[in-house]
Design a protein around this motif. Structure first.
Motif, PDB file in Angstrom:
ATOM      1  N   THR A  99      67.731  31.325  41.539  1.00 57.47           N
ATOM      2  CA  THR A  99      68.309  32.117  42.627  1.00 57.47           C
ATOM      3  C   THR A  99      67.374  32.285  43.818  1.00 57.47           C
ATOM      4  O   THR A  99      67.802  32.740  44.875  1.00 57.47           O
ATOM      5  CB  THR A  99      68.687  33.523  42.125  1.00 57.47           C
ATOM      6  OG1 THR A  99      67.529  34.154  41.558  1.00 57.47           O
ATOM      7  CG2 THR A  99      69.784  33.437  41.062  1.00 57.47           C
ATOM      8  N   GLY A 100      66.112  31.915  43.665  1.00 58.09           N
ATOM      9  CA  GLY A 100      65.161  32.121  44.747  1.00 58.09           C
ATOM     10  C   GLY A 100      64.418  30.851  45.103  1.00 58.09           C
ATOM     11  O   GLY A 100      64.706  29.766  44.598  1.00 58.09           O
ATOM     12  N   SER A 101      63.432  30.997  46.004  1.00 55.19           N
ATOM     13  CA  SER A 101      62.671  29.836  46.434  1.00 55.19           C
ATOM     14  C   SER A 101      61.302  30.275  46.931  1.00 55.19           C
ATOM     15  O   SER A 101      61.114  31.417  47.358  1.00 55.19           O
ATOM     16  CB  SER A 101      63.403  29.083  47.541  1.00 55.19           C
ATOM     17  OG  SER A 101      63.520  29.893  48.703  1.00 55.19           O
ATOM     18  N   ASN A 293      69.803  28.702  49.079  1.00 55.78           N
ATOM     19  CA  ASN A 293      69.142  28.011  50.185  1.00 55.78           C
ATOM     20  C   ASN A 293      69.871  26.751  50.631  1.00 55.78           C
ATOM     21  O   ASN A 293      69.632  26.241  51.722  1.00 55.78           O
ATOM     22  CB  ASN A 293      67.708  27.637  49.792  1.00 55.78           C
ATOM     23  CG  ASN A 293      66.781  28.826  49.755  1.00 55.78           C
ATOM     24  OD1 ASN A 293      66.820  29.592  48.795  1.00 55.78           O
ATOM     25  ND2 ASN A 293      65.962  28.991  50.781  1.00 55.78           N
TER      26      ASN A 293
END
Length: 339
Positions: A99-101, A293
């Protein structure tokens, strides 16, 4: 089912044409070879065989292109109208979690992923333009003809290639429209078929060109071209990602390149050495597009997917390093490009 030699015996010898150089494949490498040959030897006869309906028809890459080779081939390429229209304006390398980067600091990004001075291009359009330049120099291009067979001289050197027979039924028998393929003889035959070209593989094996190199490994690249919301379009922006949805034991990564005209080329590369028998490169690509993203570029301000997919395709990719390169030359010819 009749083989080619039986067909030749019953339908007469194949027509033959003689050239100084035959190039198999009208991709960037094949056309650059033909162009350079004519620049160096304007009187040489050069022909390019292309299996697609036209040069560029089988070119799938949305690419970040370093113009150095084009500068060497045509120093005045801008005045000639080469389709290098969108300069790179920025590039990021992201490591993704589900879910993130995490953005990689510029000083940690490998030098080959810094794209200053490069262009985001449609390689298909570049190839079409190169074909026009080649023909203007006197190169003959035969689209719609696939080289099906390597021909050899009595001393074992390559003599040229033959195109495939036409008018063959699914049982392998000649129909009323049958026509023998044509032989193209040359002093030198250049193979530029792309990754794992079927004639190139035969040449490598016959002359043991890979005897002193490491085994080659491959990936599959799946690409899509999208037209996106102008508000989300960043002309010239280049994005590369690693990590999710791949696990730590699987080689792979993805790209998203912003071309001109609100278009983005996005793709996912999976190394073909993966060990999970249930892994589907296509499905991994689809999962990757759901990451925040990436999804951002396909939706509008309301979170609705409004982008339109225009085209898609896949191709093999050479994934090894310099130690896996075979020897390039053999009696009667050479390998160029991904071949």
């Amino acid at each position: 089912m009749m083989n080619t030699q039986e067909l030749i015996a019953t339908h007469g010898p194949r027509e033959a044409m003689d050239y100084d150089v035959v190039v198999v494949g009208a991709g960037p490498a094949g056309l650059a070879t033909a162009i350079r040959l004519k620049q160096l030897a304007p009187d040489a006869s050069v022909v390019v065989l292309e299996k697609g309906s036209e040069p560029g028809a089988h070119i799938l890459s949305g690419a970040v292109m370093d113009p150095r080779a084009m500068d060497e081939l045509f120093p005045d390429w801008k005045n000639r109208g080469a389709p290098l229209d969108q300069a790179v304006t920025g590039d990021d390398v992201l490591f993704l979690s589900e879910t993130g980067s995490t953005r990689t600091p510029d000083w940690l990004v490998p030098r080959n992923l810094h794209n200053d001075g490069c262009y985001v291009v449609s390689l298909s359009n570049v190839v079409k333009w190169m074909a026009q330049q080649a023909e203007a120099l006197g190169v003959e291009i035969f689209p719609g003809f696939a080289a099906a067979e390597v021909l050899y001289n009595d001393d074992g050197s390559v003599k040229g290639v033959a195109t495939g027979n036409m008018g063959i039924s699914k049982e392998g028998e000649p129909t009323g429209d049958f026509q023998l393929g044509m032989e193209l003889h040359a002093k030198y035959t250049i193979f530029a078929e792309g990754a794992r070209g079927h004639l190139g593989k035969q040449i490598i094996a016959k002359y043991q060109l890979d005897a002193e190199s490491d085994p080659q490994t491959y990936g599959i690249g799946i690409k899509e071209l999208w037209e996106i919301d102008p508000k989300r379009h960043q002309p010239g922006f280049v994005l590369h990602t690693a990590g999710w949805p791949m696990d730590n034991n699987t080689y792979g990564g993805a790209f998203l390149y912003h071309l001109e005209g609100n278009k983005v080329a996005m793709g996912f590369v999976t190394g073909l050495g993966y060990s999970n028998p249930y892994l589907s490169p296509f499905e991994e690509f689809q999962r990757w597009k759901t990451h925040p993203n990436v999804r951002y570029y396909l939706e509008n301000d309301k979170g609705e997917i409004t982008a339109k997919r225009l085209s898609y395709g896949a191709r093999a990719i050479n994934a090894s390093g310099i130690n896996s390169l075979p020897k390039f030359v053999f009696p009667g010819g050479a390998l160029v490009g991904c071949d």
